[in-house]
Design an enzyme around this catalytic site. Sequence first.
Site, PDB file in Angstrom:
ATOM      1  CG  PHE A  75      -0.287  -0.022   2.564  1.00 50.11           C
ATOM      2  CD1 PHE A  75       0.186   1.141   3.155  1.00 50.11           C
ATOM      3  CD2 PHE A  75      -0.136  -1.219   3.261  1.00 50.11           C
ATOM      4  CE1 PHE A  75       0.799   1.126   4.404  1.00 50.11           C
ATOM      5  CE2 PHE A  75       0.477  -1.255   4.508  1.00 50.11           C
ATOM      6  CZ  PHE A  75       0.951  -0.078   5.072  1.00 50.11           C
ATOM      7  NE  ARG A 103      -1.935   4.733  17.379  1.00 54.26           N
ATOM      8  CZ  ARG A 103      -1.554   4.313  16.174  1.00 54.26           C
ATOM      9  NH1 ARG A 103      -1.111   5.200  15.259  1.00 54.26           N
ATOM     10  NH2 ARG A 103      -1.625   3.058  15.830  1.00 54.26           N
ATOM     11  CB  THR A 109      -4.919   1.063  11.103  1.00 61.15           C
ATOM     12  OG1 THR A 109      -3.932   1.234  12.127  1.00 61.15           O
ATOM     13  CG2 THR A 109      -4.378   1.544   9.771  1.00 61.15           C
ATOM     14  NE  ARG A 120      -7.166   6.279  11.598  1.00 56.39           N
ATOM     15  CZ  ARG A 120      -5.950   5.838  11.915  1.00 56.39           C
ATOM     16  NH1 ARG A 120      -5.813   4.831  12.776  1.00 56.39           N
ATOM     17  NH2 ARG A 120      -4.880   6.400  11.391  1.00 56.39           N
ATOM     18  CG  ASN A 130      -6.570   5.887   7.994  1.00 58.08           C
ATOM     19  OD1 ASN A 130      -6.049   6.855   7.445  1.00 58.08           O
ATOM     20  ND2 ASN A 130      -5.874   4.950   8.618  1.00 58.08           N
ATOM     21  CG  HIS A 133      -0.085  10.234  11.449  1.00 60.41           C
ATOM     22  ND1 HIS A 133       0.479   8.980  11.343  1.00 60.41           N
ATOM     23  CD2 HIS A 133       0.737  10.929  12.283  1.00 60.41           C
ATOM     24  CE1 HIS A 133       1.591   8.924  12.066  1.00 60.41           C
ATOM     25  NE2 HIS A 133       1.771  10.107  12.647  1.00 60.41           N
ATOM     26  CD  GLU A 144       5.117  10.213  13.652  1.00 60.60           C
ATOM     27  OE1 GLU A 144       4.151  10.727  14.266  1.00 60.60           O
ATOM     28  OE2 GLU A 144       5.122   9.029  13.277  1.00 60.60           O
TER      29      GLU A 144
END
Length: 167
Positions: A75, A103, A109, A120, A130, A133, A144
Amino acid sequence: MNGRGQERSIIGECWNVAIEQTLVIVKPDGVQRALVGEIIGRLERRGLKIVALGLKTIDAELAGRHYGEHKGKPFYDGLVEYIGSGPSVIMVLEGPDAIEAVRSTVGKTNPVAAGPGTIRGDFGMMVGRNLIHASDSVESGKREVALFFGDNATVSYDRAIDRWIVE
Ligand code: IDP
Ligand code: MG
């Protein structure tokens, strides 16, 4: 001081709970579907504090650095195309156990497997669309945040409501 002999710092420890920073991206589908306010609002209402925020289209080079762990997966090319398909809203959120708190608010996910009440689970239908992030660990959060905002780019400030959220 907070009465227990601990310094009341915004980044640090409070009552054995770590104050963490996490990188959150409202992906291009979230922006196009006009869900930015809804998504940020849910995270803000939970108690998370915005300490950096911007709008940007993520180019292939930045996507490659951000999603390096997924290079070679089937993907991957589609993921890079998706994340660069329009502007994203990119932010750093801060709060107690922020990585896990965000999260769990985001959900699994694959949106079909994400529970109702999660972002989501409430707004998504497919893993390749989705919406959002969120960093998955303290280490990836630090990496990040530095990747998207550079070092020391977050804004440190107190909110009057913080004492009703952080004990
Ligand atoms: P996460 O975003 O929940 O941490 P990861 O496994 O790190 O999930 O995957 C990163 C992103 O790659 C996902 O959010 C999703 O956009 C995309 N992705 C993951 N698995 C698939 C897949 O099987 N098909 C299409 N896209 C995927
Ligand atoms: Mg991930």
